[in-house]
Design a protein around this motif. Structure first.
Motif, mmCIF file in Angstrom:
data_model
loop_
_atom_site.group_PDB
_atom_site.id
_atom_site.type_symbol
_atom_site.label_atom_id
_atom_site.label_comp_id
_atom_site.label_asym_id
_atom_site.label_seq_id
_atom_site.Cartn_x
_atom_site.Cartn_y
_atom_site.Cartn_z
ATOM 1 N N TYR A 75 26.920 38.145 44.397
ATOM 2 C CA TYR A 75 26.965 37.659 43.094
ATOM 3 C C TYR A 75 26.799 36.106 43.093
ATOM 4 N N LEU A 76 25.909 35.666 42.159
ATOM 5 C CA LEU A 76 25.775 34.329 42.087
ATOM 6 C C LEU A 76 26.303 33.737 40.418
ATOM 7 N N TYR A 77 26.690 32.767 40.467
ATOM 8 C CA TYR A 77 27.508 32.215 39.329
ATOM 9 C C TYR A 77 27.171 30.763 38.971
ATOM 10 N N GLU A 78 26.954 30.340 37.672
ATOM 11 C CA GLU A 78 26.689 28.963 37.462
ATOM 12 C C GLU A 78 27.723 28.592 36.253
ATOM 13 N N LEU A 79 28.565 27.686 36.277
ATOM 14 C CA LEU A 79 29.652 27.422 35.390
ATOM 15 C C LEU A 79 29.520 25.831 34.957
ATOM 16 N N THR A 80 29.712 25.396 33.800
ATOM 17 C CA THR A 80 29.836 24.282 33.412
ATOM 18 C C THR A 80 31.150 24.058 32.508
ATOM 19 N N THR A 81 31.867 23.347 33.426
ATOM 20 C CA THR A 81 33.384 23.217 32.803
ATOM 21 C C THR A 81 33.788 21.796 32.833
ATOM 22 N N PRO A 82 33.855 21.181 31.880
ATOM 23 C CA PRO A 82 34.039 19.633 31.624
ATOM 24 C C PRO A 82 35.362 19.166 32.027
ATOM 25 N N TYR A 83 36.213 20.359 31.872
ATOM 26 C CA TYR A 83 37.622 19.843 32.090
ATOM 27 C C TYR A 83 38.364 20.575 33.445
ATOM 28 N N ALA A 84 37.493 20.979 34.251
ATOM 29 C CA ALA A 84 37.980 21.842 35.532
ATOM 30 C C ALA A 84 38.500 20.733 36.512
ATOM 31 N N ILE A 85 39.282 21.192 37.395
ATOM 32 C CA ILE A 85 39.703 20.197 38.500
ATOM 33 C C ILE A 85 38.724 19.778 39.476
ATOM 34 N N THR A 86 37.845 20.883 39.757
ATOM 35 C CA THR A 86 36.787 20.804 40.658
ATOM 36 C C THR A 86 35.680 19.863 40.355
ATOM 37 N N GLY A 87 35.543 19.788 39.029
ATOM 38 C CA GLY A 87 34.281 19.025 38.634
ATOM 39 C C GLY A 87 33.783 19.566 37.475
ATOM 40 N N GLN A 88 32.522 19.055 36.650
ATOM 41 C CA GLN A 88 32.031 19.313 35.645
ATOM 42 C C GLN A 88 31.198 20.669 35.683
ATOM 43 N N HIS A 89 30.336 20.755 37.075
ATOM 44 C CA HIS A 89 29.492 21.710 37.620
ATOM 45 C C HIS A 89 29.717 22.582 38.666
ATOM 46 N N ASN A 90 29.913 23.729 38.359
ATOM 47 C CA ASN A 90 30.472 24.782 39.513
ATOM 48 C C ASN A 90 29.567 25.756 39.828
ATOM 49 N N LEU A 91 29.428 26.029 41.040
ATOM 50 C CA LEU A 91 28.300 27.121 41.470
ATOM 51 C C LEU A 91 29.068 28.012 42.518
ATOM 52 N N ALA A 92 28.839 29.259 42.566
ATOM 53 C CA ALA A 92 29.602 30.398 43.164
ATOM 54 C C ALA A 92 28.872 31.404 43.800
ATOM 55 N N CYS A 93 28.792 31.783 45.237
ATOM 56 C CA CYS A 93 28.114 33.024 45.588
ATOM 57 C C CYS A 93 29.271 33.792 46.165
ATOM 58 N N VAL A 94 29.333 34.904 45.893
ATOM 59 C CA VAL A 94 30.536 35.823 45.925
ATOM 60 C C VAL A 94 29.868 37.281 46.827
ATOM 61 N N THR A 95 30.543 37.503 47.951
ATOM 62 C CA THR A 95 30.536 39.018 48.229
ATOM 63 C C THR A 95 31.516 39.329 49.099
ATOM 64 N N THR A 96 31.711 40.435 49.749
ATOM 65 C CA THR A 96 32.701 40.875 50.646
ATOM 66 C C THR A 96 32.403 41.278 52.127
ATOM 67 N N THR A 97 33.359 41.119 52.849
ATOM 68 C CA THR A 97 33.396 41.444 54.225
ATOM 69 C C THR A 97 34.410 42.115 54.608
ATOM 70 N N LYS A 98 34.425 43.320 55.387
ATOM 71 C CA LYS A 98 35.756 44.095 55.597
ATOM 72 C C LYS A 98 36.612 44.211 54.373
ATOM 73 N N ASN A 99 38.049 43.606 54.385
ATOM 74 C CA ASN A 99 38.829 43.732 53.166
ATOM 75 C C ASN A 99 38.998 42.260 52.767
ATOM 76 N N GLU A 100 37.989 41.463 52.633
ATOM 77 C CA GLU A 100 38.231 40.230 52.231
ATOM 78 C C GLU A 100 36.904 39.912 51.069
ATOM 79 N N LEU A 101 37.283 39.186 50.171
ATOM 80 C CA LEU A 101 36.403 38.751 49.166
ATOM 81 C C LEU A 101 35.691 37.159 49.638
ATOM 82 N N LEU A 102 34.595 37.175 49.803
ATOM 83 C CA LEU A 102 34.207 35.750 50.659
ATOM 84 C C LEU A 102 33.406 35.044 49.266
ATOM 85 N N MET A 103 33.672 33.700 49.380
ATOM 86 C CA MET A 103 32.980 32.961 48.035
ATOM 87 C C MET A 103 32.694 31.595 48.978
ATOM 88 N N LEU A 104 31.377 31.251 48.583
ATOM 89 C CA LEU A 104 31.090 29.936 48.830
ATOM 90 C C LEU A 104 30.932 29.239 47.444
#
Length: 281
Positions: A227-256
């Motif tokens: 799953y790919l996500y793009e977020l625009t979050t002006p007040y986020a701790i991490t920054g105004q622009h955030n991208l995420a790639c999400v999948t699973t492996t064994k019993n863990e959710l893996l996120m870049l």
């Protein structure tokens, strides 16, 4: 009188010659004895002396071989690609990672690289990075070093960044946070909308609103869903622009996760998108 003196002189000379012969014979006898003695008993001494010389020669050869082996070892160490934090030099990734066809640098995590991998909680993963990015330290408090293999909260695997372009990190979270079932794929856990609502705080460090999500989509590679996500979050701790790639492996959710300021996004958006879309397990 002259004949007496002549006779005496002749006798004296003969005595001296006899004495010299006697001394010479004694010296010759001693010399022969010493030779035979050397043959009988001094062979060991001679051999020992040669042995010492041989030991010295062997020691010299071993020293030279040792020096050569160290030189070869040092040469091999330079060839091996290691994460920068292991080398302790804070090198840019172009210095130790292999280059891809499109000019990025591929990071393939080692099976013993992180506490979760050593505990066999997830499979090895890989992604690409721009050449000037550097690996950043992960503190013990968020690395999972104290809780694996039974961490109940998300932990950070690795982090990279560039002051000019932005930052990325790989985070894992136990699937028990999202489902009671084990070994689930990301699409079995929920839809694109459902998953982002659950993991939003992992991405931005705060809760997200529906209007923060500017794009989301899914893709499949070798039978695994992402799953790919793009977020625009002006007040986020991490920054105004955030991208995420999400999948699973064994019993863990893996996120870049990739984050950047508005200035970084405007100049390096293409690179940031390439990074987030490169995650593979």
């Amino acid at each position: 009188m002259a004949s007496i003196n002549s006779h005496f002189t002749f006798t004296l000379r003969n005595s001296k010659n006899d004495f010299r012969r006697s001394v010479s014979d004694k010296n010759r006898s001693r010399y022969e004895e010493s030779r035979s003695s050397c043959k009988r008993s001094s062979t060991t001494i001679c051999m020992t002396s040669k042995g010492k010389n041989a030991d010295v020669n062997i020691a010299r050869r071993l020293a030279l071989l040792g020096t050569a082996s160290v030189a070869v070892s040092m040469k091999q160490e330079k060839v091996l690609a290691r994460p920068a934090n292991e080398a302790g030099d804070g090198a840019q990734v172009e210095a130790y990672l292999p280059e891809t066809a499109d000019g990025f640098y591929e990071y393939v995590v080692k099976p013993d690289r992180t506490p979760a991998l050593r505990a066999e909680q997830l499979d090895p993963y890989r992604f690409v990075l721009p050449k000037t990015w550097k690996e950043q330290p992960v503190v013990n408090a968020i690395s999972g070093n104290y809780c694996q293999p039974r961490c109940d909260e998300p932990t950070t695997e690795v982090k990279f960044g560039s002051p000019r372009e932005g930052n990325m990190q790989v985070i894992i979270a136990p699937l028990t946070k999202l489902t009671r079932l084990k070994n689930q794929t990301v699409d079995q856990i929920g839809t694109l909308d459902g998953v982002i609502n659950s993991i939003g705080p992992y991405i931005t460090g705060d809760f997200i609103e529906p209007e923060d999500i500017t794009d989301m989509r899914e893709f499949e590679d070798q039978g695994r869903k992402y799953y790919l996500y793009e977020l625009t979050t002006p007040y986020a701790i991490t920054g105004q622009h955030n991208l995420a790639c999400v999948t699973t492996t064994k019993n863990e959710l893996l996120m870049l996760l990739v984050s950047s300021s508005d200035k970084q996004w405007n100049s390096c958006e293409a690179n940031l998108r390439r990074v987030v879309e490169s995650l593979r397990v």
